[in-house]
Design a protein around this motif. Structure first.
Motif, PDB file in Angstrom:
ATOM      1  N   VAL A  57      63.689 -59.889  74.479  1.00  0.00           N
ATOM      2  CA  VAL A  57      64.942 -59.426  75.090  1.00  0.00           C
ATOM      3  C   VAL A  57      65.197 -60.185  76.387  1.00  0.00           C
ATOM      4  CG1 VAL A  57      66.052 -57.465  76.230  1.00  0.00           C
ATOM      5  CG2 VAL A  57      64.918 -57.150  74.020  1.00  0.00           C
ATOM      6  N   SER A  58      64.142 -60.371  77.183  1.00  0.00           N
ATOM      7  CA  SER A  58      64.273 -61.113  78.437  1.00  0.00           C
ATOM      8  C   SER A  58      64.653 -62.566  78.190  1.00  0.00           C
ATOM      9  CB  SER A  58      62.950 -61.046  79.210  1.00  0.00           C
ATOM     10  OG  SER A  58      63.004 -61.831  80.377  1.00  0.00           O
ATOM     11  N   LEU A  59      64.036 -63.186  77.181  1.00  0.00           N
ATOM     12  CA  LEU A  59      64.333 -64.581  76.853  1.00  0.00           C
ATOM     13  C   LEU A  59      65.768 -64.747  76.385  1.00  0.00           C
ATOM     14  CD1 LEU A  59      63.469 -67.534  76.350  1.00  0.00           C
ATOM     15  CD2 LEU A  59      62.686 -66.807  74.071  1.00  0.00           C
ATOM     16  N   ILE A  60      66.235 -63.823  75.557  1.00  0.00           N
ATOM     17  CA  ILE A  60      67.610 -63.887  75.054  1.00  0.00           C
ATOM     18  C   ILE A  60      68.603 -63.804  76.210  1.00  0.00           C
ATOM     19  CG2 ILE A  60      69.326 -62.609  73.689  1.00  0.00           C
ATOM     20  CD1 ILE A  60      66.882 -61.969  71.787  1.00  0.00           C
ATOM     21  N   ASP A  61      68.302 -62.942  77.193  1.00  0.00           N
ATOM     22  CA  ASP A  61      69.156 -62.858  78.388  1.00  0.00           C
ATOM     23  C   ASP A  61      69.145 -64.165  79.174  1.00  0.00           C
ATOM     24  OD1 ASP A  61      70.141 -60.334  77.998  1.00  0.00           O
ATOM     25  OD2 ASP A  61      68.647 -59.332  79.250  1.00  0.00           O
ATOM     26  N   LYS A  62      67.966 -64.764  79.292  1.00  0.00           N
ATOM     27  CA  LYS A  62      67.854 -66.013  80.052  1.00  0.00           C
ATOM     28  C   LYS A  62      68.612 -67.150  79.376  1.00  0.00           C
ATOM     29  CE  LYS A  62      63.476 -64.977  82.379  1.00  0.00           C
ATOM     30  NZ  LYS A  62      62.018 -65.222  82.421  1.00  0.00           N
ATOM     31  N   LEU A  63      68.697 -67.093  78.068  1.00  0.00           N
ATOM     32  CA  LEU A  63      69.438 -68.105  77.314  1.00  0.00           C
ATOM     33  C   LEU A  63      70.947 -67.832  77.320  1.00  0.00           C
ATOM     34  CD1 LEU A  63      67.056 -68.483  74.229  1.00  0.00           C
ATOM     35  CD2 LEU A  63      67.339 -70.094  76.131  1.00  0.00           C
ATOM     36  N   LYS A  64      71.329 -66.731  78.030  1.00  0.00           N
ATOM     37  CA  LYS A  64      72.734 -66.316  78.143  1.00  0.00           C
ATOM     38  C   LYS A  64      73.355 -65.995  76.776  1.00  0.00           C
ATOM     39  CE  LYS A  64      73.740 -68.451  82.604  1.00  0.00           C
ATOM     40  NZ  LYS A  64      72.321 -68.740  82.908  1.00  0.00           N
ATOM     41  N   LEU A  65      72.526 -65.417  75.928  1.00  0.00           N
ATOM     42  CA  LEU A  65      72.995 -64.902  74.644  1.00  0.00           C
ATOM     43  C   LEU A  65      73.162 -63.394  74.794  1.00  0.00           C
ATOM     44  CD1 LEU A  65      70.623 -66.894  72.268  1.00  0.00           C
ATOM     45  CD2 LEU A  65      73.034 -67.368  72.725  1.00  0.00           C
ATOM     46  N   ASP A  66      74.248 -62.866  74.303  1.00  0.00           N
ATOM     47  CA  ASP A  66      74.562 -61.450  74.492  1.00  0.00           C
ATOM     48  C   ASP A  66      74.412 -60.700  73.168  1.00  0.00           C
ATOM     49  OD1 ASP A  66      75.466 -59.008  75.310  1.00  0.00           O
ATOM     50  OD2 ASP A  66      77.564 -59.612  75.538  1.00  0.00           O
ATOM     51  N   ASP A  67      73.360 -59.921  73.085  1.00  0.00           N
ATOM     52  CA  ASP A  67      73.072 -59.116  71.891  1.00  0.00           C
ATOM     53  C   ASP A  67      73.047 -57.652  72.314  1.00  0.00           C
ATOM     54  OD1 ASP A  67      72.079 -57.857  69.662  1.00  0.00           O
ATOM     55  OD2 ASP A  67      70.231 -59.022  69.532  1.00  0.00           O
ATOM     56  N   PRO A  68      74.152 -56.923  72.136  1.00  0.00           N
ATOM     57  CA  PRO A  68      74.262 -55.570  72.692  1.00  0.00           C
ATOM     58  C   PRO A  68      73.200 -54.583  72.221  1.00  0.00           C
ATOM     59  CG  PRO A  68      76.405 -56.370  71.965  1.00  0.00           C
ATOM     60  CD  PRO A  68      75.391 -57.349  71.482  1.00  0.00           C
ATOM     61  N   VAL A  69      72.670 -54.765  71.015  1.00  0.00           N
ATOM     62  CA  VAL A  69      71.733 -53.779  70.464  1.00  0.00           C
ATOM     63  C   VAL A  69      70.306 -54.308  70.316  1.00  0.00           C
ATOM     64  CG1 VAL A  69      73.616 -52.638  69.235  1.00  0.00           C
ATOM     65  CG2 VAL A  69      72.247 -54.351  68.046  1.00  0.00           C
ATOM     66  N   GLY A  70      70.062 -55.545  70.728  1.00  0.00           N
ATOM     67  CA  GLY A  70      68.724 -56.108  70.597  1.00  0.00           C
ATOM     68  C   GLY A  70      68.345 -56.503  69.180  1.00  0.00           C
ATOM     69  N   ALA A  71      69.337 -56.787  68.349  1.00  0.00           N
ATOM     70  CA  ALA A  71      69.087 -57.080  66.937  1.00  0.00           C
ATOM     71  C   ALA A  71      68.263 -58.350  66.740  1.00  0.00           C
ATOM     72  CB  ALA A  71      70.414 -57.204  66.187  1.00  0.00           C
ATOM     73  N   ILE A  72      68.524 -59.370  67.552  1.00  0.00           N
ATOM     74  CA  ILE A  72      67.806 -60.638  67.392  1.00  0.00           C
ATOM     75  C   ILE A  72      66.329 -60.461  67.719  1.00  0.00           C
ATOM     76  CG2 ILE A  72      67.624 -63.018  68.215  1.00  0.00           C
ATOM     77  CD1 ILE A  72      70.681 -62.857  68.793  1.00  0.00           C
ATOM     78  N   ALA A  73      66.039 -59.769  68.809  1.00  0.00           N
ATOM     79  CA  ALA A  73      64.642 -59.529  69.186  1.00  0.00           C
ATOM     80  C   ALA A  73      63.927 -58.693  68.139  1.00  0.00           C
ATOM     81  CB  ALA A  73      64.587 -58.832  70.551  1.00  0.00           C
ATOM     82  N   VAL A  74      64.587 -57.660  67.648  1.00  0.00           N
ATOM     83  CA  VAL A  74      63.956 -56.755  66.689  1.00  0.00           C
ATOM     84  C   VAL A  74      63.798 -57.409  65.324  1.00  0.00           C
ATOM     85  CG1 VAL A  74      64.283 -54.612  65.374  1.00  0.00           C
ATOM     86  CG2 VAL A  74      64.676 -54.635  67.845  1.00  0.00           C
ATOM     87  N   HIS A  75      64.895 -57.875  64.763  1.00  0.00           N
ATOM     88  CA  HIS A  75      64.875 -58.282  63.358  1.00  0.00           C
ATOM     89  C   HIS A  75      64.438 -59.730  63.143  1.00  0.00           C
ATOM     90  CE1 HIS A  75      66.676 -54.504  62.075  1.00  0.00           C
ATOM     91  NE2 HIS A  75      67.469 -54.597  63.139  1.00  0.00           N
ATOM     92  N   LEU A  76      64.841 -60.622  64.036  1.00  0.00           N
ATOM     93  CA  LEU A  76      64.447 -62.024  63.865  1.00  0.00           C
ATOM     94  C   LEU A  76      63.053 -62.289  64.417  1.00  0.00           C
ATOM     95  CD1 LEU A  76      64.901 -64.947  63.111  1.00  0.00           C
ATOM     96  CD2 LEU A  76      66.190 -65.254  65.235  1.00  0.00           C
TER      97      LEU A  76
ATOM     98  N   CYS B  80      60.620 -60.231  65.584  1.00  0.00           N
ATOM     99  CA  CYS B  80      59.554 -59.416  64.985  1.00  0.00           C
ATOM    100  C   CYS B  80      59.426 -59.657  63.482  1.00  0.00           C
ATOM    101  CB  CYS B  80      59.781 -57.939  65.282  1.00  0.00           C
ATOM    102  SG  CYS B  80      59.488 -57.515  67.011  1.00  0.00           S
ATOM    103  N   GLY B  81      60.525 -60.072  62.846  1.00  0.00           N
ATOM    104  CA  GLY B  81      60.438 -60.439  61.436  1.00  0.00           C
ATOM    105  C   GLY B  81      59.569 -61.668  61.232  1.00  0.00           C
ATOM    106  N   ILE B  82      59.734 -62.657  62.101  1.00  0.00           N
ATOM    107  CA  ILE B  82      58.879 -63.854  62.041  1.00  0.00           C
ATOM    108  C   ILE B  82      57.433 -63.477  62.313  1.00  0.00           C
ATOM    109  CG2 ILE B  82      58.346 -66.029  63.205  1.00  0.00           C
ATOM    110  CD1 ILE B  82      61.389 -66.336  63.703  1.00  0.00           C
ATOM    111  N   TRP B  83      57.213 -62.662  63.350  1.00  0.00           N
ATOM    112  CA  TRP B  83      55.847 -62.245  63.677  1.00  0.00           C
ATOM    113  C   TRP B  83      55.199 -61.511  62.499  1.00  0.00           C
ATOM    114  CZ3 TRP B  83      51.217 -62.163  65.041  1.00  0.00           C
ATOM    115  CH2 TRP B  83      50.457 -60.986  65.085  1.00  0.00           C
ATOM    116  N   GLY B  84      55.916 -60.566  61.909  1.00  0.00           N
ATOM    117  CA  GLY B  84      55.352 -59.804  60.804  1.00  0.00           C
ATOM    118  C   GLY B  84      55.016 -60.670  59.602  1.00  0.00           C
ATOM    119  N   THR B  85      55.847 -61.661  59.350  1.00  0.00           N
ATOM    120  CA  THR B  85      55.605 -62.571  58.227  1.00  0.00           C
ATOM    121  C   THR B  85      54.352 -63.408  58.468  1.00  0.00           C
ATOM    122  OG1 THR B  85      57.983 -62.675  57.844  1.00  0.00           O
ATOM    123  CG2 THR B  85      56.649 -64.377  56.799  1.00  0.00           C
TER     124      THR B  85
END
Length: 411
Positions: A310-329, A331-336
Motif C-alpha cells: 500500500v505504501s509503495l503504491i502511494d509512492k508510485l502515485k497510483l490511486d487505488d481507493p480500496v487497496g485492490a492491487i496490494a491485496v489481489h495482485l 498477495c496473489g503473486i506471493w501466494g502462487t
C-alpha cells in the motif's frame, strides 16, 4: 449415485457461497469510498455478475475448458458456443460427467469465479471511471481474457502440462484481476485531491462498518471459493482446506494490524481488514497442500506485504481507493510462489514452474488490459469530467442518490 449426490450438493453450496462474495465485494468497495459514488459502484457490481454469467454461458466456459487435444500447444482452444446438454441417448442426465459434480454445477461454480476478476478492477477504478467504458472492458475481459488465461491451467493448457499449480486462483482469479487493476489505475490517474505536493492524502471511506461487514462476508464466501475447489465433498481434504484458509486469514489480519501500528502509530482498521483479505488471497493457490503452520506463515507474510505494498503504491502515485492491487495482485503473486516454498509441493522445480506461471499471466493480462483500456481512453475517454468527479458519479451517471435523506456535503 449417493456419493455423487453428496458431492454435488456440497459443490452447489460452495457455488452459493462464492455468489455471496459479490455482496461482500460491493459492501467493501462502497464502504471504503465516498457516499456520492455509492450507486455507481453498486451498479458496476450488479452488472459484472449478470453479464459475467451470460458471457460465461455463451463463450467463456468453452474457452476455458476447450478440451486441448494431443499435440496441442495448450494456449488457445474453443469448444463451441453455448452450453452443450450432457444427456445420454436415452435422454437422461449423463452422470458420468464427473464423480464429484454434474456438468451444470461445474458451469455455475466456475461462472461465479469468472465475474470476480472484473470486480477486483471495479474497486481500483472507483470514483473516477466512466461507467460505459468500464462495462465494455468488463465484457471483453470476462468474456475472453479471463477464460483464455484460465484454460492455461484449469483447462489443461500449457501451464498445467508444465506443472504450474494454482488450487483455487491466487493467480488465475486474483492476479488476473489485479494486473488489469494496475493498468487501469495507471491509465486513469489519481482522484482529485489524492496527492498534494506529491504526498498522498487520505480520502476516508463513508461507511467503515459496511466495509467491515464486506470483509467478513468475503471470508465466509472463501469457504466456498477454496472449499469448493476440492471439487468434491472429500471430508479430509475439504476440512484441511477450510482450516488453512481460516488460519491464513487470521494471521494476515493480525500481522497487517501489528506492522501498520508499528509503522504509523495508529490502529488502522482498514489495514486490518485488507490484511485478512491478503491472507485469504495468499493461501488460495495452495490451500489443499499446506499444514496449519504453513498457512499461518503464508498469511503472516501476506499481511506484512500488504502494509508495504500500500505504501509503495502511494509512492508510485497510483490511486487505488480500496487497496485492490496490494491485496489481489501482490498477495496473489506471493501466494502462487509460496506453493513452491511450503507444503507438499515445495521444491526448486515447483518454484520455477510457479515463477513461469506468474510471468506468463503478467505478460498476457498486462498486455491485453492495456490494449483494451488504452483503446477506450483514446476513442471514448475513460475518465469523468472534473465537475462530475467533484459532485459525484451517482448524480451524473445515474441521476440518483444512494442516501437521499442523509445527503452530506462532500468534497
Amino acid at each position: 449415485m449417493e456419493l455423487l449426490t453428496i458431492n454435488n450438493v456440497w459443490m452447489m453450496i460452495c457455488t452459493a457461497l462464492v455468489f455471496f462474495m459479490h455482496l461482500g465485494f460491493a459492501f467493501l468497495e462502497i464502504g471504503l469510498t465516498r457516499q456520492k459514488n455509492t450507486l455507481n459502484i453498486l451498479f458496476k457490481n450488479i452488472f459484472i455478475i449478470t453479464i459475467g454469467l451470460l458471457l460465461y454461458c455463451f463463450v467463456g466456459f468453452n474457452l476455458m475448458y476447450p478440451g486441448f487435444g494431443d499435440g496441442s500447444a495448450g494456449i488457445f482452444g474453443f469448444a463451441g458456443f453455448g452450453l452443450s446438454s450432457p444427456l445420454t441417448d436415452a435422454g437422461a442426465l449423463d452422470l458420468a460427467y464427473n464423480e464429484g459434480y454434474t456438468y451444470w454445477t461445474d458451469f455455475l461454480f466456475q461462472g461465479m469465479f469468472a465475474a470476480t476478476a472484473a470486480t477486483i478492477v471495479s474497486g481500483a477504478v472507483a470514483e473516477r471511471m466512466k461507467i460505459l467504458p468500464f462495462m465494455i472492458f468488463t465484457v471483453i475481459y470476462v468474456g475472453f481474457v479471463y477464460p483464455v488465461a484460465g484454460s492455461w491451467k484449469w483447462g489443461g493448457g500449457f501451464l498445467d502440462q508444465l506443472g504450474f499449480y494454482d488450487f483455487a486462483g491466487s493467480t488465475l482469479v486474483h492476479s488476473v484481476g489485479g494486473w488489469a487493476a494496475l493498468v487501469a489505475v495507471y491509465l486513469l490517474g489519481a482522484r482529485i485531491g489524492k496527492f498534494k505536493d506529491g504526498k498522498p492524502q487520505a480520502i476516508p471511506g463513508h461507511n467503515i462498518p459496511l466495509a467491515t461487514a464486506g470483509v467478513l462476508i468475503l471470508w465466509l464466501g472463501w469457504f466456498g471459493f477454496n472449499g469448493g475447489s476440492v471439487l468434491s465433498a472429500d471430508p479430509g481434504l475439504t476440512s484441511l482446506t477450510l482450516v488453512t484458509t481460516c488460519l491464513a486469514a487470521a494471521a494476515g489480519g493480525v500481522f497487517a494490524a501489528f506492522v501498520s501500528t508499528i509503522m504509523y502509530k495508529n490502529l488502522d482498521l482498514t489495514m486490518f481488514l485488507n490484511g485478512i483479505l491478503g491472507g485469504l488471497v495468499g493461501i488460495t493457490a495452495g490451500a489443499d497442500q499446506m499444514s496449519p503452520t504453513d498457512a499461518i506463515i503464508i498469511g503472516a507474510i501476506a499481511g506484512t506485504i500488504i502494509v508495504f505494498a500500500v505504501s509503495l503504491i502511494d509512492k508510485l502515485k497510483l490511486d487505488d481507493p480500496v487497496g485492490a492491487i496490494a491485496v489481489h495482485l501482490v498477495c496473489g503473486i506471493w501466494g502462487t510462489l509460496a506453493v513452491g516454498l511450503f507444503g507438499n509441493l515445495a521444491g526448486a522445480d515447483q518454484f520455477i514452474s510457479q515463477l513461469i506461471g506468474v510471468g506468463s499471466y503478467a505478460v498476457f493480462c498486462v498486455g491485453s488490459s492495456f490494449i483494451i483500456i488504452f483503446t477506450l481512453k483514446k476513442t471514448m475517454g475513460i475518465r469523468v469530467s472534473e465537475k462530475e468527479e467533484l459532485e459525484g458519479l451517482d448524480a451524473h451517471e445515474h441521476g440518483m442518490d444512494a442516501y437521499p435523506d442523509f445527503r452530506l456535503n462532500e468534497h
